[in-house]
Design a protein around this motif. Structure first.
Motif, PDB file in Angstrom:
ATOM      1  N   THR A 125      23.117  42.739 -29.012  1.00 57.65           N
ATOM      2  CA  THR A 125      23.688  41.554 -29.597  1.00 57.65           C
ATOM      3  C   THR A 125      24.925  41.443 -30.283  1.00 57.65           C
ATOM      4  OG1 THR A 125      21.524  41.406 -30.161  1.00 57.65           O
ATOM      5  CG2 THR A 125      23.182  39.939 -31.241  1.00 57.65           C
ATOM      6  N   PRO A 127      28.672  40.204 -32.443  1.00 54.57           N
ATOM      7  CA  PRO A 127      27.886  39.642 -33.753  1.00 54.57           C
ATOM      8  C   PRO A 127      28.982  38.214 -33.962  1.00 54.57           C
ATOM      9  CG  PRO A 127      30.046  40.939 -33.210  1.00 54.57           C
ATOM     10  CD  PRO A 127      29.617  41.411 -32.405  1.00 54.57           C
ATOM     11  N   GLU A 128      28.939  37.788 -35.632  1.00 62.44           N
ATOM     12  CA  GLU A 128      29.239  36.636 -35.111  1.00 62.44           C
ATOM     13  C   GLU A 128      30.653  36.439 -35.834  1.00 62.44           C
ATOM     14  OE1 GLU A 128      27.733  33.760 -34.827  1.00 62.44           O
ATOM     15  OE2 GLU A 128      26.235  33.958 -35.610  1.00 62.44           O
ATOM     16  N   PRO A 129      31.455  35.604 -35.094  1.00 62.50           N
ATOM     17  CA  PRO A 129      31.323  34.281 -34.482  1.00 62.50           C
ATOM     18  C   PRO A 129      31.143  33.910 -32.918  1.00 62.50           C
ATOM     19  CG  PRO A 129      33.637  34.337 -34.673  1.00 62.50           C
ATOM     20  CD  PRO A 129      32.950  35.595 -35.184  1.00 62.50           C
ATOM     21  N   TYR A 131      28.690  35.045 -31.097  1.00 62.34           N
ATOM     22  CA  TYR A 131      27.123  35.342 -30.657  1.00 62.34           C
ATOM     23  C   TYR A 131      27.025  33.927 -30.488  1.00 62.34           C
ATOM     24  CZ  TYR A 131      22.131  34.661 -30.437  1.00 62.34           C
ATOM     25  OH  TYR A 131      21.347  34.570 -30.227  1.00 62.34           O
ATOM     26  N   SER A 132      27.683  32.780 -31.951  1.00 63.02           N
ATOM     27  CA  SER A 132      27.904  31.239 -31.950  1.00 63.02           C
ATOM     28  C   SER A 132      28.394  30.506 -30.590  1.00 63.02           C
ATOM     29  CB  SER A 132      27.917  30.761 -33.391  1.00 63.02           C
ATOM     30  OG  SER A 132      27.051  31.733 -34.128  1.00 63.02           O
ATOM     31  N   GLY A 136      25.149  29.201 -29.038  1.00 67.04           N
ATOM     32  CA  GLY A 136      25.825  28.152 -29.308  1.00 67.04           C
ATOM     33  C   GLY A 136      25.825  26.797 -28.965  1.00 67.04           C
ATOM     34  N   SER A 141      31.719  25.392 -29.365  1.00 65.66           N
ATOM     35  CA  SER A 141      30.840  26.361 -28.219  1.00 65.66           C
ATOM     36  C   SER A 141      30.979  26.284 -26.899  1.00 65.66           C
ATOM     37  CB  SER A 141      29.029  27.287 -28.354  1.00 65.66           C
ATOM     38  OG  SER A 141      29.120  27.153 -27.873  1.00 65.66           O
ATOM     39  N   GLU A 227      38.954  32.343 -35.953  1.00 63.84           N
ATOM     40  CA  GLU A 227      38.368  33.206 -35.968  1.00 63.84           C
ATOM     41  C   GLU A 227      38.520  34.700 -35.472  1.00 63.84           C
ATOM     42  OE1 GLU A 227      34.767  30.742 -35.856  1.00 63.84           O
ATOM     43  OE2 GLU A 227      35.553  29.497 -36.682  1.00 63.84           O
ATOM     44  N   PHE A 231      38.112  38.017 -35.985  1.00 60.34           N
ATOM     45  CA  PHE A 231      36.669  39.141 -35.035  1.00 60.34           C
ATOM     46  C   PHE A 231      37.346  40.744 -34.716  1.00 60.34           C
ATOM     47  CE2 PHE A 231      35.125  40.408 -31.690  1.00 60.34           C
ATOM     48  CZ  PHE A 231      33.513  41.074 -31.545  1.00 60.34           C
TER      49      PHE A 231
END
Length: 284
Positions: A125, A127-129, A131-132, A136, A141, A227, A231
């Motif tokens: 999966t 990681p954020e951000p 994934y969103s 999302g 998104s 963001e 990341f």
């Protein structure tokens, strides 16, 4: 014993002679009426005992006609058309017992994972951000997914290169001849030159790095790039590796010797082959 040969072979039979004599004795009107009566009898016979009509078209012509009719059909899908008549290969309901891949029934078994010999790790999966942004339902998104190519270009580390790139007129694609490679360049820009590609990661100031990315790529949002930028600096192993290499090499006075005949023990021989190109990049 062989069958007896007909005595009148190659000659007119008595019935044929009688028919010919009758036709010669008929007038034009009588002959036309007899032909019309014969056509009616033939039509009645065909209706009672229909003869199948043979398709005398060549198979190659049929294939060309089908291909012409189905040209670009995937871009003009019509639910009213039964596409199975053009060649139905079935559903992907043949499940591989080793990797659970869905295959067609006509496919060769084991092509997906070599009968269990190839095992790929499960996808983790993100990681954020990230994934969103991918899964999302927010406006950010939706904007990220609709402009994902622009965001990918804002964070690319290398540029594409080839020996010869051929671009034809009005063609969205291009042809390549020779070798394909990625142009990484130096980790630091030349004097009086802007940071680009991998060099942007080493600006050292978050706001300046953010300004440079937003300047080179349009149709992006500043908050999304901020963001994603944080990341990459936190999770991308290549960015961290390059930054460590830059800190360990304060000057460019280095000498690198390639010895392709001395492969380290336990390593693949081709991994340490001598280079055949003029330009390449080292990561220390």
């Amino acid at each position: 014993m062989p069958p007896a040969r007909r005595a009148n072979i190659g000659r007119r039979t008595r019935n044929a002679n009688d028919v010919a004599l009758l036709r010669r004795s008929q007038t034009a009107d009588e002959r036309a009426q007899a032909n019309a009566s014969q056509r009616e009898r033939n039509a009645r016979n065909r209706f009672v005992n229909p003869v199948p009509v043979l398709n005398l078209a060549r198979p190659s012509r049929i294939r060309r006609a089908v291909l012409a009719e189905m040209m670009r059909a995937a871009f003009n899908y019509n639910s009213q058309i039964d596409y199975s008549m053009y060649g139905y290969i079935g559903m992907m309901d043949a499940i591989c017992p080793h990797c659970d891949a869905a295959n067609f029934r006509g496919e060769t078994p084991g092509m997906c994972c070599a009968n269990g010999k190839v095992r790929l790790p499960a996808l983790e999966t993100p990681p954020e951000p990230l994934y969103s942004f991918i899964f999302g339902t927010s406006q950010a998104s939706k904007h990220f997914l609709s402009h994902i190519q622009q965001y990918n270009s804002a964070f690319q580390m290398t540029s594409f290169g080839a020996t010869k790139i051929i671009r034809d007129n009005f063609m969205p694609t291009f042809k390549i001849q020779g070798q394909i490679y990625h142009q990484a360049g130096s980790l630091l820009p030349y004097p009086d030159a802007d940071h680009q590609f991998l060099q942007i990661y080493f600006i050292g100031d978050e706001n300046r790095e953010l300004d440079q990315r937003c300047a080179i790529v349009s149709n992006t949002r500043r908050e999304i790039i901020r963001e994603l930028q944080r990341f990459f600096h936190q999770h991308n192993a290549l960015v961290q590796l390059f930054k460590i290499a830059l800190d360990r090499m304060p000057t460019d006075n280095r000498k690198i010797v390639i010895r392709a005949d001395r492969t380290p023990f336990g390593e693949h021989a081709r991994r340490f082959n001598a280079f055949k190109v003029k330009h390449f990049t080292f990561v220390v």
